[in-house]
Design an enzyme around this catalytic site. Structure first.
Site, PDB file in Angstrom:
ATOM      1  N   ALA A 118     -34.429 -45.686 114.009  1.00  0.00           N
ATOM      2  CA  ALA A 118     -33.721 -46.802 114.627  1.00  0.00           C
ATOM      3  C   ALA A 118     -34.577 -48.079 114.576  1.00  0.00           C
ATOM      4  O   ALA A 118     -35.801 -47.998 114.663  1.00  0.00           O
ATOM      5  CB  ALA A 118     -33.384 -46.461 116.078  1.00  0.00           C
ATOM      6  N   ARG A 145     -30.188 -45.762 120.536  1.00  0.00           N
ATOM      7  CA  ARG A 145     -30.813 -46.469 119.416  1.00  0.00           C
ATOM      8  C   ARG A 145     -30.273 -45.978 118.083  1.00  0.00           C
ATOM      9  O   ARG A 145     -30.115 -46.754 117.132  1.00  0.00           O
ATOM     10  CB  ARG A 145     -32.332 -46.299 119.474  1.00  0.00           C
ATOM     11  CG  ARG A 145     -33.013 -47.156 120.526  1.00  0.00           C
ATOM     12  CD  ARG A 145     -34.486 -46.797 120.704  1.00  0.00           C
ATOM     13  NE  ARG A 145     -35.206 -46.754 119.456  1.00  0.00           N
ATOM     14  CZ  ARG A 145     -35.698 -47.821 118.819  1.00  0.00           C
ATOM     15  NH1 ARG A 145     -35.517 -49.031 119.335  1.00  0.00           N
ATOM     16  NH2 ARG A 145     -36.367 -47.690 117.687  1.00  0.00           N
ATOM     17  N   CYS A 238     -47.043 -50.139 112.675  1.00  0.00           N
ATOM     18  CA  CYS A 238     -47.217 -51.589 112.726  1.00  0.00           C
ATOM     19  C   CYS A 238     -48.371 -51.926 113.674  1.00  0.00           C
ATOM     20  O   CYS A 238     -48.281 -52.855 114.469  1.00  0.00           O
ATOM     21  CB  CYS A 238     -45.930 -52.293 113.128  1.00  0.00           C
ATOM     22  SG  CYS A 238     -45.278 -51.824 114.750  1.00  0.00           S
TER      23      CYS A 238
END
Length: 462
Positions: A118, A145, A238
């Site tokens: 998601a 999500r 990330c």
């Protein structure tokens, strides 16, 4: 932006002399980008139609940077408010976030899993690269999500996908050694997104790398068990944290000796990670936020695109074996013979086109199984919005094709009844496919020169 002192100390140790350049990146303008839906249009054609697009993203040739601009008719452009966005021609995505979908070596016919998918940006990328072959499983542990993935995959016209909302552990029980390619874009401390989303700083203070590392290792353990021999797994985050990045890859290699790290394909603007073969994107070096990637392969050969053993089958009140023409005799004749002959599955009053050779497993929470074609009520078939977005212009005989500069397109996307006088069209009154510059948007009921709007209320232009 005020960054935690502990974080700054860690970054200074990580970057050394380059640390001031990293801090300086916070003062630079945020980069915006979008990614072409290659299932519908080539990057070259999209750029020709939207000339405000700038250079390609180095690690994702389907992606383009942009900073706003004007179309050929000098109209000001907001990509999220453009008819082409509603036609699913592109996905608005941060440039670095395109790297996982670009770096996993997906081939036609693969069985692909996006395990933490998601809201669906990377899933749409993988689905487009499959080009209508094989099967894509897009999963997220959160059902709410995962619903966002349903919408994004349907807008992209990805017909060969399942959307599930399960824990990785439960999926692993049902799909051992099943997938050719797996993407684990893991939940993480988000250090690479601080520049873009300041709210991530608060989460880092509350949790941080020590919270996420064991979560990531549990997810990776399940992913490895679902990877067939010879299959490939791409792990990405990330964050800049070595604990969540290279340390996790090193742990994988120790725990699963059947895994090896593969070099990331080509020189795509990455920096070398702290572990050979891994890659990093640094905001002070590239036009993008922070990202980490590692590509691993499981040793051995396997039956690519084929399950080791199909021991579970379709469950519930579902019937299959009929063609689309047989299941929707009042609607299918508007299609060409290729669509009429497609085998469909029926669940209660709903019809689905299933990915070839893939089976639904018992006990898994599915939010979407293949392409939702539509539903029958009182003997009549109502096509789904997803079906419209999965079509090519020539697939449906009744159609109306508006120019992108025609103001009626916006009114249609807002749910209004519109006139179609003077617009190129074909076919007869009744169910009509509405297009913009040759790309499907949705459905309407045509009566002479009037289109009674059937555009999906949840997708309307706001």
């Amino acid at each position: 932006m005020e960054l935690p002192k502990e974080y700054l100390v860690r970054m200074q140790e990580l970057l050394g002399e380059e640390y001031p350049e990293y801090l300086d990146s916070f003062s630079k303008a945020r980069v915006t980008a979008l990614r072409t839906n290659t299932r519908k249009i080539s990057p070259e054609e999209l750029k020709a139609r939207m000339p405000f697009l700038e250079e390609s993203v180095p690690w994702a040739p389907e992606g383009f940077y942009f900073s706003g601009g004007k179309t050929k008719d000098s109209a000001q452009v907001t990509p999220a408010k453009h008819p082409y966005y509603f036609a699913g021609l592109y996905y608005l995505q941060e440039a670095s976030a395109m790297s996982p979908g670009a770096m996993l070596p997906v081939e036609p016919g693969d069985r692909v899993l996006d395990l933490c998918g998601a809201p669906g940006g990377k899933a749409t990328h993988l689905g487009a690269r499959l080009a209508g072959t094989g099967v894509l499983f897009a999963n997220d542990i959160s059902a709410s999500r995962a619903q966002a993935m349903v919408k994004n995959l349907e807008l992209f016209g990805i017909e060969n996908s399942y959307v599930t909302a399960e824990t990785p552990e439960k999926l692993a029980q049902s799909f051992p050694s099943y997938f050719d390619k797996i993407l684990v874009d893991a939940p993480c401390s988000g250090e690479g997104m601080f520049r873009r989303e300041s709210a991530m700083v608060k989460d880092w203070v509350q949790k941080g790398p020590s919270y996420y590392q064991p979560v990531q290792r549990e997810i990776l353990t399940s992913a490895v068990s679902m990877l067939r021999p010879g299959g490939m797994l791409l792990y990405s985050t990330c964050t800049f944290s070595r604990e969540e990045d290279e340390d996790n890859v090193a742990w994988l290699l120790r725990t699963f000796p059947e895994l090896t790290v593969l070099p990331l394909p080509g020189n795509r603007g990455f920096s070398e990670g702290f572990l050979p073969g891994t890659g990093r994107i640094w905001p002070q070096r590239a036009r993008g936020e922070g990202h980490f990637l590692a590509l691993l392969q499981k040793e051995g050969g396997g039956n690519r695109g084929k399950a080791v053993e199909e021991t579970q089958d379709w469950t519930g009140k579902q019937r299959s074996g009929r063609t689309f023409a047989e299941a929707a005799p009042d609607f299918a004749p508007l299609f060409g013979s290729a669509w009429q002959d497609k085998p469909v599955s029926e669940e209660k009053d709903s019809l689905y086109l299933l990915p070839e050779g893939a089976q639904k497993r018992a006990g898994i929470r599915y939010l979407r199984t293949g392409l939702f074609l539509g539903s029958r009520k009182n003997g009549r078939f109502t096509p789904s919005p997803a079906l419209a977005l999965a079509l090519q212009k020539e697939d449906f005989s009744n159609r109306v094709d508006f120019s992108g500069s025609d103001g009626r397109v916006i009114r249609y996307l807002k749910g209004e009844t519109v006139a179609c006088e003077g617009v190129p069209s074909s076919g007869e009154d009744g169910w009509t496919l509405v297009l913009v510059d040759g790309f499907p948007l949705g459905w309407a009921k045509r009566s002479k020169d009037t289109l009674k709007n059937k555009y999906h209320p949840g997708w309307r232009w706001q």
